[in-house]
Design an enzyme around this catalytic site. Sequence first.
Site, PDB file in Angstrom:
ATOM      1  N   ASP A  19      -6.864   2.396  10.039  1.00  0.00           N
ATOM      2  CA  ASP A  19      -6.109   2.250   8.796  1.00  0.00           C
ATOM      3  C   ASP A  19      -6.863   1.381   7.783  1.00  0.00           C
ATOM      4  OD1 ASP A  19      -4.674   2.445  11.265  1.00  0.00           O
ATOM      5  OD2 ASP A  19      -2.781   2.025  10.281  1.00  0.00           O
ATOM      6  N   HIS A  49      -8.234  -6.653  10.558  1.00  0.00           N
ATOM      7  CA  HIS A  49      -7.192  -5.942   9.822  1.00  0.00           C
ATOM      8  C   HIS A  49      -6.313  -6.916   9.035  1.00  0.00           C
ATOM      9  CE1 HIS A  49      -5.045  -2.330   8.835  1.00  0.00           C
ATOM     10  NE2 HIS A  49      -3.899  -2.863   9.196  1.00  0.00           N
ATOM     11  N   LYS A  50      -5.952  -7.995   9.659  1.00  0.00           N
ATOM     12  CA  LYS A  50      -5.194  -9.072   9.004  1.00  0.00           C
ATOM     13  C   LYS A  50      -5.503 -10.376   9.746  1.00  0.00           C
ATOM     14  CE  LYS A  50      -1.147  -6.117   7.998  1.00  0.00           C
ATOM     15  NZ  LYS A  50       0.328  -5.984   8.121  1.00  0.00           N
ATOM     16  N   ASP A  61      -4.442  -4.598   3.961  1.00  0.00           N
ATOM     17  CA  ASP A  61      -3.516  -3.666   3.305  1.00  0.00           C
ATOM     18  C   ASP A  61      -3.300  -4.038   1.840  1.00  0.00           C
ATOM     19  OD1 ASP A  61      -3.175  -2.352   5.714  1.00  0.00           O
ATOM     20  OD2 ASP A  61      -1.224  -3.251   6.155  1.00  0.00           O
ATOM     21  N   TYR A 107       0.790  -1.227   0.000  1.00  0.00           N
ATOM     22  CA  TYR A 107       0.000   0.000   0.000  1.00  0.00           C
ATOM     23  C   TYR A 107       0.827   1.285   0.000  1.00  0.00           C
ATOM     24  CZ  TYR A 107       0.796   1.046   4.935  1.00  0.00           C
ATOM     25  OH  TYR A 107       1.380   1.379   6.127  1.00  0.00           O
ATOM     26  N   TYR A 167      -3.964 -10.460  13.021  1.00  0.00           N
ATOM     27  CA  TYR A 167      -4.522  -9.532  14.003  1.00  0.00           C
ATOM     28  C   TYR A 167      -5.987  -9.898  14.259  1.00  0.00           C
ATOM     29  CZ  TYR A 167      -0.396  -6.705  12.855  1.00  0.00           C
ATOM     30  OH  TYR A 167       0.885  -6.259  12.646  1.00  0.00           O
ATOM     31  N   SER A 203      -3.767   7.644  11.714  1.00  0.00           N
ATOM     32  CA  SER A 203      -4.890   6.703  11.669  1.00  0.00           C
ATOM     33  C   SER A 203      -6.197   7.436  11.382  1.00  0.00           C
ATOM     34  CB  SER A 203      -4.980   5.906  12.974  1.00  0.00           C
ATOM     35  OG  SER A 203      -5.358   6.718  14.063  1.00  0.00           O
ATOM     36  N   GLY A 230      -6.275  10.202   9.770  1.00  0.00           N
ATOM     37  CA  GLY A 230      -6.112  10.601   8.372  1.00  0.00           C
ATOM     38  C   GLY A 230      -6.553   9.507   7.423  1.00  0.00           C
TER      39      GLY A 230
END
Length: 404
Positions: free
Chosen positions: A172, A161-162, A117, A67, A165, A244, A246
Amino acid sequence: MKKFLFSVRLLIAGAMFSFCISVHAQTSTDNSALATTELMANSIMQRHPQAWAMREFKQLKEPEWGYPYSLVLYGFQKLYLKTGNEAYLAYAKTFVDQLIDADGKIKGYAITEFNIDSINPGKLLFLLHEKYQDKRYLTAMQTLRTQLQWQPRTTGGGFWHKNIYPWQMWLDGLYMGAPYYAQYAQQFNEPAKSFDDIAHQFLLIESKTRDAKTGLLYHAWDESHLQLWANKDTGLSPHFWSRSMGWYAMALVDTLDYFPAKHPKRKELIRLLNELAEALLTVQHPSHLWYQVTDQGDRYGNYLETSGSAMFAYAFAKGVNKKYLPQKYQQIATDIFNGIVQGHTEFDKQGQLHLKNTCGSAGLGNEPYRTGTFEYYVSEAIRTDDPHGLGPFILAGVEIAAFQ
């Protein structure tokens, strides 16, 4: 190749002239914002003729699907659409073509990692497929959509997220997955339930991470409350991280590009953007930037950080251009961009422009374990010309150049 380099040098010379005028005048007109943005883009291409080499600290020997590159190259695609300069499109296309083989397989990509990501670089494929009608791009796009279909979720339906995780949603991740999901759903006429799902991702994480007192959003939420960084009562990470938020703000404005005008949740997404924007203004520094740890500027080691600030500039500028945000954000976005240019960029002896004071990376958990403390966030590497800052800087410049 010689003609290409010559044209790049001409662009740099012209852009530098306009840039110097804008800096000395301490103002930024629409034209000077675009000139500065092109100067930054051209400097990147000069430093790194191969886009995959732009993360200098990694010292890669071959391209990788990631990314940070797509964040910059998405800006290059937008700059191409603004200027018509084919060099910007070619720079992004070369990167993609080095990573997608004749069968449309993505080099180094493993769907079973369920790394959200990895969805983000797929945004580069839409324009390339539209322009070149290459089936490889479509195959890769379909693969990434399949990942979203099977992405593990929290019990409330939020994307992990992954895979490494579990039960975690990070701000994000909204930028990594939602704009791609929305663009794909629109382009391929997916049913309304896809957009229901996308809106749910935003609303769910906002409901979990929003601080009632400040309106700011914590970096992440662990539904299981098992992570060492997670508050044992709420599952929240301990601090507000500007980048984050952002990511989240950029995800909102980019997702709305593809969200049906009559969808019942569209107004909710616009509301989220407005509420976050107002909360951010209460902790903005007089230089128009934001601190790395957003609300703790008075603590030793904290610093004004350029990636999060550029992301806010982009989200605010686009929010005005799309009429999601009040008109006052036009000047706010311009002031942020100017603040970054005047206080956090510099020229080298070759006339190239550099962006300073960008957090190289930050996250939670994994090995070595990232604790999410204040000390952790301010200890991460601070880099010059990091893609996390360069991409939003270019995107912000393009949007500011569109002000009427």
